[in-house]
Design a protein around this motif. Structure first.
Motif, PDB file in Angstrom:
ATOM      1  N   THR A  99     -42.604  29.510  86.578  1.00 38.28           N
ATOM      2  CA  THR A  99     -43.210  28.731  85.310  1.00 38.28           C
ATOM      3  C   THR A  99     -42.093  28.426  84.523  1.00 38.28           C
ATOM      4  O   THR A  99     -42.429  28.146  83.857  1.00 38.28           O
ATOM      5  CB  THR A  99     -45.077  29.176  84.728  1.00 38.28           C
ATOM      6  N   TYR A 100     -41.068  29.361  84.230  1.00 40.37           N
ATOM      7  CA  TYR A 100     -40.519  29.195  83.019  1.00 40.37           C
ATOM      8  C   TYR A 100     -39.326  28.900  83.812  1.00 40.37           C
ATOM      9  O   TYR A 100     -38.320  27.554  82.671  1.00 40.37           O
ATOM     10  CB  TYR A 100     -40.389  29.977  82.026  1.00 40.37           C
ATOM     11  N   LEU A 101     -38.452  29.142  84.247  1.00 43.22           N
ATOM     12  CA  LEU A 101     -36.667  29.271  84.572  1.00 43.22           C
ATOM     13  C   LEU A 101     -36.863  27.860  85.367  1.00 43.22           C
ATOM     14  O   LEU A 101     -35.942  27.624  85.179  1.00 43.22           O
ATOM     15  CB  LEU A 101     -36.913  30.433  85.564  1.00 43.22           C
ATOM     16  N   PHE A 102     -37.355  27.904  86.620  1.00 44.19           N
ATOM     17  CA  PHE A 102     -37.489  26.305  87.434  1.00 44.19           C
ATOM     18  C   PHE A 102     -38.324  25.238  87.488  1.00 44.19           C
ATOM     19  O   PHE A 102     -38.173  24.424  88.499  1.00 44.19           O
ATOM     20  CB  PHE A 102     -37.810  27.324  89.044  1.00 44.19           C
ATOM     21  N   ALA A 103     -39.186  25.204  86.839  1.00 42.15           N
ATOM     22  CA  ALA A 103     -39.864  24.435  85.918  1.00 42.15           C
ATOM     23  C   ALA A 103     -38.800  23.080  85.441  1.00 42.15           C
ATOM     24  O   ALA A 103     -37.818  23.842  84.728  1.00 42.15           O
ATOM     25  CB  ALA A 103     -41.229  24.784  85.325  1.00 42.15           C
ATOM     26  N   ASP A 104     -39.710  21.955  85.489  1.00 43.97           N
ATOM     27  CA  ASP A 104     -39.419  20.594  84.652  1.00 43.97           C
ATOM     28  C   ASP A 104     -40.091  19.671  84.533  1.00 43.97           C
ATOM     29  O   ASP A 104     -40.147  18.895  85.318  1.00 43.97           O
ATOM     30  CB  ASP A 104     -37.869  20.170  85.773  1.00 43.97           C
ATOM     31  N   PRO A 105     -40.264  19.821  83.588  1.00 41.44           N
ATOM     32  CA  PRO A 105     -41.885  18.922  83.277  1.00 41.44           C
ATOM     33  C   PRO A 105     -41.535  18.101  83.246  1.00 41.44           C
ATOM     34  O   PRO A 105     -42.305  16.635  83.648  1.00 41.44           O
ATOM     35  CB  PRO A 105     -41.986  19.074  81.609  1.00 41.44           C
ATOM     36  N   SER A 106     -40.090  17.156  83.615  1.00 46.71           N
ATOM     37  CA  SER A 106     -40.015  16.040  83.593  1.00 46.71           C
ATOM     38  C   SER A 106     -39.400  15.669  84.938  1.00 46.71           C
ATOM     39  O   SER A 106     -39.916  13.954  85.444  1.00 46.71           O
ATOM     40  CB  SER A 106     -38.839  15.044  82.800  1.00 46.71           C
ATOM     41  N   ARG A 107     -39.958  16.287  86.379  1.00 50.25           N
ATOM     42  CA  ARG A 107     -39.606  16.497  87.474  1.00 50.25           C
ATOM     43  C   ARG A 107     -41.577  17.710  87.822  1.00 50.25           C
ATOM     44  O   ARG A 107     -40.939  18.355  88.651  1.00 50.25           O
ATOM     45  CB  ARG A 107     -38.676  16.656  88.078  1.00 50.25           C
ATOM     46  N   PRO A 108     -42.186  16.710  87.047  1.00 51.01           N
ATOM     47  CA  PRO A 108     -43.716  18.023  87.609  1.00 51.01           C
ATOM     48  C   PRO A 108     -43.946  18.040  89.179  1.00 51.01           C
ATOM     49  O   PRO A 108     -43.755  17.096  90.383  1.00 51.01           O
ATOM     50  CB  PRO A 108     -44.933  17.539  87.232  1.00 51.01           C
ATOM     51  N   ARG A 109     -44.088  19.640  88.699  1.00 49.84           N
ATOM     52  CA  ARG A 109     -44.939  19.823  90.702  1.00 49.84           C
ATOM     53  C   ARG A 109     -46.398  21.091  90.367  1.00 49.84           C
ATOM     54  O   ARG A 109     -45.618  22.013  89.674  1.00 49.84           O
ATOM     55  CB  ARG A 109     -43.798  20.559  91.021  1.00 49.84           C
ATOM     56  N   TRP A 110     -47.087  21.242  91.489  1.00 46.41           N
ATOM     57  CA  TRP A 110     -47.521  22.293  91.357  1.00 46.41           C
ATOM     58  C   TRP A 110     -46.997  23.656  91.548  1.00 46.41           C
ATOM     59  O   TRP A 110     -46.679  23.204  93.137  1.00 46.41           O
ATOM     60  CB  TRP A 110     -48.985  21.792  91.920  1.00 46.41           C
ATOM     61  N   ILE A 111     -47.557  24.674  91.073  1.00 47.95           N
ATOM     62  CA  ILE A 111     -46.556  25.968  91.466  1.00 47.95           C
ATOM     63  C   ILE A 111     -48.795  26.730  91.893  1.00 47.95           C
ATOM     64  O   ILE A 111     -49.259  26.500  90.691  1.00 47.95           O
ATOM     65  CB  ILE A 111     -46.153  26.857  89.827  1.00 47.95           C
TER      66      ILE A 111
END
Length: 369
Positions: free
Chosen positions: A55-67
């Protein structure tokens, strides 16, 4: 060792946090009392660390993906209000960006997307800022849907819900998300990584400030401790409707009622409630970490589609440490103590408080009435 890298300092702070979080279930008033819950505590540490990194380390809101954050088919995704009848996905987002969410409903009996705020990095949400459910959008004859979301002021994360009558046989909702604005330039910085690591630590600290959940004293033991307790074991609290101002990631469409159990091997709880008209309801058995272990080996939940009702429309569930002959039998998988969670989605009215009777296992009903 001295360092000039902020991410190095944040990493060491995270390690210190991880090294101390087990005190929540080993020491103090909330210390668990059986070795199975100690083992579950360490698994919960690993589970929540994985979710925090995703959620915090690998996420990128400008390149979204569902976790995938909760799933009845993954042992490493059982946490935070586990639900053996549902699948949950999360996606961190930028409140200034526009997103397109699409997919196919599959066999879902209820699905939704909820946007939550984040008061500070890693802090739990305290407010629902947007909510879109299946009857708010157009779904074609093949089950396909698509809608745009954003900009959504204060939105930090999206959470999907997919409730299934039969989560093993049913087709899950297929979720897709794309950003409608150009992505940020790709660069992982020292400062950005430090923020993500500290957010992960803050998120886990909050989780283990709540866990393990308390299990009330049995009514027959309630006065032996010299004080009154706010919630006794082997009963439920009053149901409530989730408000917009909310701590964590509860569902706006839901009513909840929580309880706990303390059972000897020769005892059972006879739980009866009258479901109001609603889209979906279920009762789930948790350990003290809001998780349901051993799903493949035990029936640990019952819902409005699988339950066999009584002739008057009420539903009786028999809970024990083993499985019984009752058609709505649930087992704790031999856990002597733990927690229980009722959910009702899109209920026409606030459900009445479920009734609970503690009986000897030999005296528990074996058929509906």
């Amino acid at each position: 060792m001295s360092t000039t890298h902020e991410s190095t300092a944040a990493w060491r702070e995270l390690l210190e946090t991880l090294g101390s979080l087990d005190s929540s279930f080993l020491d103090g008033e909330r210390a668990v009392t059986d070795d199975r819950h100690v083992a579950d505590g360490y698994r919960m540490l690993a589970t929540t660390l994985g979710v925090a990194f995703d959620t915090y380390l690998f996420a990128d809101p400008s390149r979204p993906r569902w976790i995938e954050v909760n799933s009845p088919t993954r042992q490493d995704r059982r946490w935070g209000g586990d639900n053996t009848d549902a699948y949950y996905f999360m996606c961190p987002v930028d409140p200034a960006r526009r997103y397109r969410i699409s997919g196919n409903k599959g066999d879902s009996v209820y699905f939704s997307v909820t946007a939550y705020n984040e008061p500070s990095p890693g802090a739990w949400s305290d407010r629902i800022v947007a909510h879109i459910r299946d009857d708010d959008i157009d779904v074609d004859a093949e089950g396909n849907f698509s809608f745009d979301l954003g900009p959504t002021p204060e939105a930090a994360v999206l959470m999907t819900r997919d409730y299934q009558a039969d989560p093993r046989a049913g087709r899950q909702v297929r979720w897709e998300i794309e950003a409608l604005d150009a992505p940020d330039p790709f660069r992982r910085s020292d400062a950005e990584t430090a923020v993500a690591l500290r957010a992960s630590a803050a998120w886990m600290k909050t989780m283990f400030a709540i866990l393990p959940l308390a299990v009330g004293a049995r009514v027959d033991d309630a006065h032996s401790h010299g004080h009154e307790i706010s919630q006794a074991a082997n009963e439920f609290a009053e149901p409530y409707q989730v408000p917009d101002a909310n701590f964590g990631w509860s569902a706006r469409d839901a009513c909840y009622a929580y309880g706990s159990f303390v059972l000897e091997e020769d005892e059972a709880l006879v739980i009866t409630h009258r479901p109001p008209p609603c889209r979906f309801w279920n009762l789930v058995v948790w350990n003290q970490f809001m998780a349901t272990p051993g799903v493949d080996d035990a029936r640990s939940s019952v819902n409005g589609h699988t339950a066999v009702p009584n002739s008057d429309g009420s539903v009786t569930v028999v809970l024990s440490r083993s499985i019984t002959q009752h058609p709505n039998s649930l087992t704790t998988l031999d856990y002597p103590r733990g927690n229980l969670a009722f959910r009702w989605f899109l209920a026409d009215e606030l459900p009445a408080r479920p009734t609970v009777q503690l009986v000897k296992l030999a005296d528990a009903p074996t058929a509906v009435t």
